[in-house]
Design a protein around this motif. Structure first.
Motif, mmCIF file in Angstrom:
data_model
loop_
_atom_site.group_PDB
_atom_site.id
_atom_site.type_symbol
_atom_site.label_atom_id
_atom_site.label_comp_id
_atom_site.label_asym_id
_atom_site.label_seq_id
_atom_site.Cartn_x
_atom_site.Cartn_y
_atom_site.Cartn_z
ATOM 1 N N VAL A 1 0.849 -1.190 0.000
ATOM 2 C CA VAL A 1 0.000 0.000 0.000
ATOM 3 C C VAL A 1 0.884 1.239 0.000
ATOM 4 N N THR A 2 0.629 2.148 -0.954
ATOM 5 C CA THR A 2 1.434 3.372 -0.995
ATOM 6 C C THR A 2 0.625 4.587 -0.569
ATOM 7 N N GLY A 3 -0.672 4.438 -0.477
ATOM 8 C CA GLY A 3 -1.483 5.577 -0.039
ATOM 9 C C GLY A 3 -2.831 5.076 0.417
ATOM 10 N N ALA A 4 -3.414 5.791 1.356
ATOM 11 C CA ALA A 4 -4.718 5.355 1.863
ATOM 12 C C ALA A 4 -5.583 6.572 2.095
ATOM 13 N N SER A 5 -6.852 6.431 1.791
ATOM 14 C CA SER A 5 -7.771 7.508 2.134
ATOM 15 C C SER A 5 -9.082 6.882 2.581
ATOM 16 N N VAL A 6 -9.840 7.641 3.325
ATOM 17 C CA VAL A 6 -11.072 7.101 3.889
ATOM 18 C C VAL A 6 -12.184 8.117 3.648
ATOM 19 N N ARG A 7 -13.357 7.609 3.327
ATOM 20 C CA ARG A 7 -14.512 8.476 3.202
ATOM 21 C C ARG A 7 -15.552 8.031 4.212
ATOM 22 N N LEU A 8 -15.924 8.940 5.057
ATOM 23 C CA LEU A 8 -16.879 8.612 6.117
ATOM 24 C C LEU A 8 -18.206 9.302 5.841
ATOM 25 N N GLY A 9 -19.114 9.156 6.750
ATOM 26 C CA GLY A 9 -20.347 9.930 6.664
ATOM 27 C C GLY A 9 -21.561 9.146 6.213
ATOM 28 N N TYR A 10 -21.402 7.827 5.997
ATOM 29 C CA TYR A 10 -22.572 7.059 5.571
ATOM 30 C C TYR A 10 -23.593 6.923 6.693
ATOM 31 N N VAL A 11 -23.126 7.086 7.922
ATOM 32 C CA VAL A 11 -24.033 6.915 9.052
ATOM 33 C C VAL A 11 -24.349 8.268 9.693
ATOM 34 N N HIS A 12 -24.024 9.342 8.985
ATOM 35 C CA HIS A 12 -24.332 10.661 9.561
ATOM 36 C C HIS A 12 -25.840 10.873 9.574
ATOM 37 N N ARG A 13 -26.386 11.105 10.771
ATOM 38 C CA ARG A 13 -27.837 11.230 10.874
ATOM 39 C C ARG A 13 -28.267 12.625 11.301
ATOM 40 N N GLY A 14 -27.340 13.395 11.882
ATOM 41 C CA GLY A 14 -27.707 14.724 12.355
ATOM 42 C C GLY A 14 -28.182 14.720 13.785
ATOM 43 N N ILE A 15 -27.473 13.959 14.634
ATOM 44 C CA ILE A 15 -27.908 13.818 16.019
ATOM 45 C C ILE A 15 -27.719 15.110 16.799
ATOM 46 N N GLU A 16 -26.590 15.818 16.536
ATOM 47 C CA GLU A 16 -26.319 17.027 17.319
ATOM 48 C C GLU A 16 -27.424 18.049 17.116
ATOM 49 N N LYS A 17 -27.873 18.178 15.859
ATOM 50 C CA LYS A 17 -28.966 19.116 15.596
ATOM 51 C C LYS A 17 -30.267 18.575 16.191
ATOM 52 N N GLY A 18 -30.442 17.267 16.072
ATOM 53 C CA GLY A 18 -31.645 16.655 16.622
ATOM 54 C C GLY A 18 -31.752 16.867 18.129
ATOM 55 N N ALA A 19 -30.585 16.890 18.802
ATOM 56 C CA ALA A 19 -30.584 17.051 20.256
ATOM 57 C C ALA A 19 -31.129 18.416 20.669
ATOM 58 N N GLU A 20 -30.980 19.401 19.777
ATOM 59 C CA GLU A 20 -31.470 20.742 20.122
ATOM 60 C C GLU A 20 -32.992 20.800 20.106
ATOM 61 N N ASP A 21 -33.603 19.791 19.533
ATOM 62 C CA ASP A 21 -35.058 19.795 19.380
ATOM 63 C C ASP A 21 -35.747 18.909 20.416
#
Lengths: 393, 170
Positions: free
Chosen positions: A36-56
């Motif tokens: 392996v000479t390089g690695a990258s990661v893409r996240l965010g498939y499980v992003h639901r918006g909990i922090e904003k939801g907590a405000e409600d």
């Protein structure tokens, strides 16, 4: 044989649906042959918006929402939140409640580390160890069910205390369970440190020095395996940890083997602490009264999750709902170590390296937008929803 | 081979054998479309020695192209939606979907969060719903057995080869 030019890159995409990990995450490894000479990661498939939801949601409703940030370490999320809110309200839970919180947190650590041991062994192709450790994990799941009535998401915490009491019968059941697990953990320690085929997959793999670990911001067992002396239970004790101190466990190996050893040694430490608390369980009430409206102010709350430091920032404007909640989870801090340590290893080592930090995607999929020099910006619910829809179009 | 017609007696017998084989050994694929991990670890727990669904021939499979059953957990997030549909489309017919957990059924605690589309049945046709937060492994096994029973008794239609070909041509 003709050597491949370095400009010709071959990228191996993995995920988001993949057999290795049970959660979605997308990885791209650039390989030269097998290296392996390089690695990258893409996240965010499980992003639901909990922090904003907590405000409600109200202060009480948020306990149950924030518990569901992660199914493996749900109790520590609730503990971090509850400790923060109690600090804002100027109350503190009775000693017995703090002790029960700590017992549940340590039982959760046992379940999480045994789960990890199995998954990491599975990534290394050692399915026997996976099956054995998950069989033994059922013991601690039974204990958690005995205390709270649920195997996952125990909901032990309420604002100002805990819901469930521990009577002598339950304490004896926990002691019996721990005796069995301790014996098994000795066996796993022996397997992990002496099995030659397994050592070939872990010894010297994913080496990370102390300097690297500190520069990359590693936390938890991943950092402690590189001899970084950092554990919130010791540095800033919370709940019952001031009365029942934990011993700091580090290892100077810095490789995958060290990460196995650190986590297994932490299991022994958890068994010891739970026994100590059960032997000297403080008497008294389980809850104290907390006002429905939390006084205005802001607070940070830190706890040690099984994967490392968990950080909560809570702001109240004096109402029934929080103004802002910010969560910083240990998995996200540890991603940097994987991406930089991966380079130079074989592609076949990648699943174990990924599993080595005990990644938890549901914890780490937060949204961060860096706002450079344009002043403060507030996102309304509608703005965020629109941003999300546009972003994935 | 003289009679290759799709509605011949031979084909009908073959269809029966296929259904029998499917019911006895369903291969499942698991996808997390935004769950908190709680259901995922319980699904994994059903494969491990105490519950051990492999003794019934149920196997968790890595590739959607080999799978009969899609076990799906969590509310569907905006980013995971396209991926979920793509995985479903990669699966060969006949295919079945099991939604696990309260979030998969209705959105659960995440209902209304800005990045959440909603329940799984807003995106895919779901055959079996397993409620719980998270459902116990016993409940997951029961849900799978319900699906297999409905296949065996013909309540859920597996579809014959003739129908599948017709569907593809249409």
């Amino acid at each position: 044989m003709e050597t491949r030019k370095s400009s010709e890159k071959f990228v191996v995409p993995i995920g988001p649906q993949h057999p290795a990990l049970k959660e979605p995450g997308h990885f791209e490894f650039t390989v030269d042959g097998e290296i392996v000479t390089g690695a990258s990661v893409r996240l965010g498939y499980v992003h639901r918006g909990i922090e904003k939801g907590a405000e409600d949601r109200t202060w009480t409703q948020n306990i149950y929402l924030l518990e569901r940030i992660c199914g493996i370490c749900s109790h520590v999320h609730a503990t971090a939140y509850v400790l923060g809110v109690e600090k804002l309200a100027g109350v503190s839970a009775p000693p017995r409640a703090q002790a029960i919180r700590t017992v549940t947190a340590e039982l959760e650590r046992i379940h999480s580390h045994l789960l990890w041991l199995g998954v990491a062994a599975h990534e290394g192709g050692f399915d026997t160890l996976f099956m054995y450790s998950w069989r033994d994990r059922e013991t601690v799941m039974d204990l958690l069910e005995l205390i709270s009535g649920n195997r996952v998401h125990y909901s032990t915490n309420v604002l100002g205390g805990v819901k469930y009491d521990l009577d002598t019968e339950k304490m004896d059941a926990i002691r019996r369970g721990l005796d069995f697990l301790e014996e098994r953990t000795h066996h796993y320690m022996k397997v992990v440190t002496t099995d030659e085929t397994f050592l070939a997959r872990t010894r010297g793999v994913g080496l990370m020095t102390r300097e690297q670990a500190e520069a990359l911001g590693a936390v938890g067992p991943t950092a402690r395996a590189s001899s970084v002396r950092r554990d919130i239970r010791i540095d800033a004790p919370y709940a019952a940890y001031p009365d029942f101190p934990v011993k700091l466990i580090t290892d100077d190996g810095g490789d995958l083997l060290a990460r196995f050893v650190v986590r297994l040694k932490e299991l022994f430490e958890s068994y010891r602490v739970i026994r100590a608390i059960l032997d000297q369980m403080p008497e008294g009430e389980l809850t104290t009264r907390v006002p429905r409206r939390i006084p205005a102010g802001e607070v940070i709350s830190r706890v040690e999750a099984p994967r490392g430091e968990l950080f909560y920032y809570i702001k109240s404007n004096g109402g029934e709902k929080p103004e802002r909640i910010k969560v910083r989870t240990p998995s996200l801090c540890n991603w940097g170590t994987v991406v930089s340590v991966a380079v130079g290893h074989k592609l076949a080592d990648m699943p174990m390296l990924l599993a080595g930090i005990d990644p938890c995607f549901s914890c780490n999929d937060r949204m961060v937008r860096i706002n450079r020099g344009q002043g403060a910006q507030f996102w309304s619910w509608e703005n965020l929803r629109q941003y999300g829809i546009e972003y994935y179009r | 081979m003289t009679n290759l017609k799709l509605d011949s007696n031979w084909q009908r017998i073959l269809d029966k054998i296929r259904t029998w084989a499917r019911v006895n050994s369903p291969w499942a694929i698991h996808f997390n479309s935004g769950s908190c991990n709680g259901c995922d670890i319980e699904i994994l727990a059903t494969l491990t020695p105490r519950y051990d669904v492999e003794r019934f021939g149920i196997k968790l499979q890595g590739s959607p192209r080999h799978a009969d059953v899609l076990i799906c957990t969590g509310p569907v997030t905006l980013q995971a939606r396209d991926r979920l549909i793509r995985i479903y489309e990669q699966m060969p017919e006949p295919k079945f979907v099991i939604a696990v957990g309260s979030c998969g059924l209705s959105g659960g605690v995440f209902h209304g969060c800005y990045n959440v589309v909603g329940s799984i049945d807003e995106v895919l046709p779901v055959n079996v719903y397993i409620p719980g937060c998270p459902p116990r492994p016993e409940a997951i096994i029961y849900g799978v057995v319900q699906l297999l029973n409905s296949l065996k008794s013909g309540v859920s239609k597996v579809g014959t080869v003739a129908e599948l070909v017709e569907k593809q041509e249409a």
